[in-house]
Design a protein around this motif. Sequence first.
Motif, PDB file in Angstrom:
ATOM      1  N   MET A  22       0.812  -1.212   0.000  1.00 15.01           N
ATOM      2  CA  MET A  22       0.000   0.000   0.000  1.00 15.01           C
ATOM      3  C   MET A  22       0.850   1.269   0.000  1.00 15.01           C
ATOM      4  O   MET A  22       1.994   1.276   0.472  1.00 15.01           O
ATOM      5  CB  MET A  22      -0.905   0.010   1.236  1.00 15.01           C
ATOM      6  CG  MET A  22      -0.149   0.093   2.544  1.00 15.01           C
ATOM      7  SD  MET A  22      -0.751  -1.013   3.843  1.00 15.01           S
ATOM      8  CE  MET A  22      -0.346  -2.634   3.196  1.00 15.01           C
TER       9      MET A  22
ATOM     10  N   ARG B  93       0.616   4.885   1.721  1.00 14.63           N
ATOM     11  CA  ARG B  93      -0.079   5.416   2.896  1.00 14.63           C
ATOM     12  C   ARG B  93       0.284   6.872   3.120  1.00 14.63           C
ATOM     13  O   ARG B  93       1.430   7.272   2.928  1.00 14.63           O
ATOM     14  CB  ARG B  93       0.291   4.624   4.156  1.00 14.63           C
ATOM     15  CG  ARG B  93      -0.059   3.161   4.118  1.00 14.63           C
ATOM     16  CD  ARG B  93       0.608   2.410   5.256  1.00 14.63           C
ATOM     17  NE  ARG B  93       0.146   2.866   6.571  1.00 14.63           N
ATOM     18  CZ  ARG B  93       0.841   2.700   7.693  1.00 14.63           C
ATOM     19  NH1 ARG B  93       2.036   2.142   7.664  1.00 14.63           N
ATOM     20  NH2 ARG B  93       0.343   3.116   8.845  1.00 14.63           N
TER      21      ARG B  93
ATOM     22  N   LEU C 204      -4.975   6.336   1.626  1.00 14.95           N
ATOM     23  CA  LEU C 204      -4.535   4.959   1.395  1.00 14.95           C
ATOM     24  C   LEU C 204      -4.862   4.498  -0.019  1.00 14.95           C
ATOM     25  O   LEU C 204      -5.970   4.724  -0.519  1.00 14.95           O
ATOM     26  CB  LEU C 204      -5.235   4.032   2.395  1.00 14.95           C
ATOM     27  CG  LEU C 204      -4.888   2.540   2.330  1.00 14.95           C
ATOM     28  CD1 LEU C 204      -3.477   2.288   2.850  1.00 14.95           C
ATOM     29  CD2 LEU C 204      -5.902   1.724   3.136  1.00 14.95           C
TER      30      LEU C 204
ATOM     31  N   THR D  97      -5.351  -0.764   9.087  1.00 15.49           N
ATOM     32  CA  THR D  97      -5.178  -1.308   7.741  1.00 15.49           C
ATOM     33  C   THR D  97      -5.491  -2.798   7.694  1.00 15.49           C
ATOM     34  O   THR D  97      -6.141  -3.284   6.763  1.00 15.49           O
ATOM     35  CB  THR D  97      -3.742  -1.057   7.251  1.00 15.49           C
ATOM     36  OG1 THR D  97      -3.452   0.341   7.328  1.00 15.49           O
ATOM     37  CG2 THR D  97      -3.575  -1.515   5.811  1.00 15.49           C
TER      38      THR D  97
END
Length: 519
Positions: A313, A315, A321, A346
Amino acid sequence: MMRLRHATAVVFFAGLQCFITSGSIAGTADNQVQEAAWPTKAWPVSTPEEQGMQSGTLARLVETVGGYKQDSLLIVRHGKVVLDAYYAPYQPDITHDLRSVTKSVVSTLTAIEIKQGLLDSVDHPIMDLFADKRIPNVDEAKKAITVQHLLDMTSGIEWQEKSYTPDETLMRMYQAPDRTAFVLSQPMSDSPGAKFYYNSGNPYVLSALINRKTGQNALDFAKKELFGPLGVTSARWGRPDAQGVIDGEAGLSLSPHDMARFGYLYLRNGMWEGKQIIPSSWVDQAREGKVKATFGFHYANLWWSLPEKGAYMARGRHSQLILVLPKLDIVAVMTGILRDDQFYPTIRLIDDIAGAVKSDQPLPPDAVAQSLLAASVREAAIERPSPLGKTPELAKQISGKTYQVGSNTLRVNTFALNLVGPDPFWEITTYAGAVDQPAGHFSGLLGLDGIFRRSPPVNYGINASKGRWLDERTFALERRILGRSETQLWILAFDGNKVEIAFENTDGTKATLYGEVKE
């Protein structure tokens, strides 16, 4: 927060409605798609069931996320949007600041430099690439810093950024006449590669490297080589510094749909419409996360990862996100305005999304569940009024008066409220500060019914504000610029012709201002 019982009632009064589009893509494991959908011009839309997901589970997710201060939630599976929710007062198609998600974009531009032969290797020593900079303390450790060390947050440069106070390294970087030189001039705390340490100066230097290797700043290079091919049209990225460098650690804004396009590039292993935009090996490194970071996360190429969850991911602060789940063929996007002590975990989001996936093949249609999801999305877009206090007589007395404010760190010069009439508003002027801080005039409509009232768009965005009386002499004004992850709270305590103003925002800035009615 929405309630599913209420949403269920809405379903049956409103009729059975659902997100229906023709066609589907059969899911396959490990991201090996048989038929790629390229959302360059627009995202295809599908029911969740057509993509093997349950609408009812996603409806509950919309409600759960709505319990936090999120702005949007978007889920794409098999190249089609199955969930697209926006939480009032935020609205679709408003660009959202990405905060540190920007870093992952800078990483991608670095990958393009490598692929195009503009940068020979990520193992190139960074000091050689900036040999013309006057760096006073170049030792053997600093000479060993490579581009890869910057990408992995293992440069070893001594750095502090936590509370975002003026004394911290990051904030001092922004005050430096040459920010790139400032970063490279910091002392070394560790040998390069020895350990992970989050340092926003690293991607700033990588952005400066883009200028050097391409002759363009990061935004101009991205428009041609990244955003253009992907169909990203919403990009905004601040102003260049004195050396023409775009901020590489934050400052980029995109719409949620364009954020999803960026994530989709990684889901498709760096490929877009038959063209390899970035090397697939670059994506592999981001996904694998060879560097152990903090709080159970891994890190590589300016991407975070949870390898045990099959997730990686981009972030950013305040709950920005872009989540990539290759085995589920999913990209999820979330934007928000959460404080640093608030967050939607998350891992929980990954589990919630995975829980909605029931098959790689289409599920039977479920009109009731699809209508429930549609109702939940509609509910998200409806703002619920916050509590109100009793309006005192003081409201009329202070309305329309301008308060001259004494010297302060926010550079506020005057402050005024107009609380009567059909269009209440606030008004602030600021005095000039540094070269890039001219005097300013700001104003916005003000909701006095517990609902944010949106102002017409201005050059810096859309103001949304609401206010209420806390007691007979204290008024609270909450201000947002939609698409920015900052929320401001102004508490004004009136005493005769004087006012004391307590300011606080979600970035942690606090200040107390004192003013007096301007004659």
